[in-house]
Scaffold this motif. Sequence first.
Motif, short mmCIF file in Angstrom:
data_model
loop_
_atom_site.label_atom_id
_atom_site.label_comp_id
_atom_site.label_asym_id
_atom_site.label_seq_id
_atom_site.Cartn_x
_atom_site.Cartn_y
_atom_site.Cartn_z
N GLY A 184 40.08 38.07 17.92
CA GLY A 184 39.84 39.17 18.84
C GLY A 184 38.60 39.98 18.52
O GLY A 184 38.55 41.19 18.77
N LYS A 185 37.56 39.31 18.02
CA LYS A 185 36.33 40.00 17.66
C LYS A 185 35.27 39.85 18.76
O LYS A 185 35.23 38.84 19.46
N ALA A 186 34.42 40.86 18.84
CA ALA A 186 33.42 40.87 19.89
C ALA A 186 32.47 39.68 19.79
O ALA A 186 32.10 39.09 20.81
N ASP A 187 32.08 39.29 18.56
CA ASP A 187 31.15 38.17 18.44
C ASP A 187 31.79 36.86 18.87
O ASP A 187 31.11 35.96 19.38
N GLU A 188 33.12 36.74 18.71
CA GLU A 188 33.81 35.55 19.20
C GLU A 188 33.77 35.52 20.73
O GLU A 188 33.59 34.45 21.33
N ALA A 189 33.96 36.68 21.37
CA ALA A 189 33.91 36.76 22.83
C ALA A 189 32.52 36.39 23.33
O ALA A 189 32.38 35.72 24.36
N ARG A 190 31.50 36.80 22.59
CA ARG A 190 30.13 36.46 23.00
C ARG A 190 29.90 34.95 22.92
O ARG A 190 29.24 34.36 23.79
N GLN A 191 30.43 34.32 21.88
CA GLN A 191 30.30 32.86 21.77
C GLN A 191 30.96 32.17 22.94
O GLN A 191 30.40 31.24 23.53
N LEU A 192 32.17 32.62 23.29
CA LEU A 192 32.87 32.02 24.41
C LEU A 192 32.11 32.24 25.71
O LEU A 192 31.99 31.33 26.55
N ALA A 193 31.57 33.44 25.88
CA ALA A 193 30.82 33.75 27.11
C ALA A 193 29.63 32.82 27.27
O ALA A 193 29.30 32.41 28.40
N VAL B 206 36.23 43.04 23.90
CA VAL B 206 36.32 41.62 24.26
C VAL B 206 36.41 41.47 25.78
O VAL B 206 35.70 40.66 26.38
N ALA B 207 37.27 42.26 26.40
CA ALA B 207 37.42 42.20 27.86
C ALA B 207 36.13 42.57 28.56
O ALA B 207 35.73 41.94 29.56
N ASP B 208 35.42 43.59 28.04
CA ASP B 208 34.16 44.01 28.65
C ASP B 208 33.10 42.92 28.54
O ASP B 208 32.32 42.69 29.48
N ILE B 209 33.05 42.25 27.39
CA ILE B 209 32.06 41.18 27.19
C ILE B 209 32.32 40.04 28.17
O ILE B 209 31.41 39.52 28.80
N LEU B 210 33.58 39.65 28.29
CA LEU B 210 33.92 38.57 29.22
C LEU B 210 33.62 38.98 30.66
O LEU B 210 33.07 38.20 31.44
N ALA B 211 33.99 40.21 31.01
CA ALA B 211 33.72 40.69 32.37
C ALA B 211 32.23 40.73 32.64
O ALA B 211 31.77 40.41 33.74
#
Length: 250
Positions: free
Chosen positions: A50-59, A87-92
């Motif tokens: 649930g880390k922001a950098d993980e969300a960025r990788q997925l994005a 995380v939600a904001d990065i994906l959005a």
Amino acid sequence: MVQENGRMRLAAIGDLHCPRTSSDELHALFKDLDQEADVLLLCGDLTDYGKADEARQLAQHLADLRRMPVVAVLGNHEYESGQHAEVADILAGSGVIVLDGTAVELNGIGFAGVKGFCGGFGERALQPWGEMILKQFARESMEEALKLEYALAKLRTASRVVLTHYSPILDTVRGEPQEIIPFLGSSRLEEPVNRYGVTMVCHGHAHHGALEGRTRGGVPVYNVALPLLRQSCPGRRPIRLLDLPAPVGR
């Protein structure tokens, strides 16, 4: 977005656990997917901690699907590091439609989503009785079901698809160790699904459960956890493709 045969095709998957799932596998998973399906559904545990950098990788991996709508809910892993809002904001920000007690209509199909919660199923579901901590635990399950009901109530479409992370029924978690089954979902989520005549439900979380089942109202439920799909379809892209009838009159 509706295919020539008059149907909409959904691609559904959960439990990506980025970056535990390698970049190579994620690339292969999404490569040219927009040529096979019309909408991608992501059913939680999209990141590992649930880390922001993980969300960025997925994005970054989802960036190639900009022609394809992506609808998602968060899972319990998104809450591990207290960065779930980021995380939600990065994906959005990358174009993903993140649902949390909310709904969206895409080409005449309604999508409603919540994370869901645990608590067990049927007569053995945990009740809000006894110590305060148990009441709070049971109340969380009730609140997620109410959020789903609220989201479904906003839809006016003939077809309604529900995304959750936790399962609404027992059948799709069968195969998991008996001791953890109450922590894999809650039948409270099933109640609004039946009441609002949902077309289908997709969830994740149960890595060793069953691929599909039905609610007591006959609504099909699909477990699309990546580890389960890998095990069930060796040699093929581990993603569930599901066809929906086109809206009446289209």
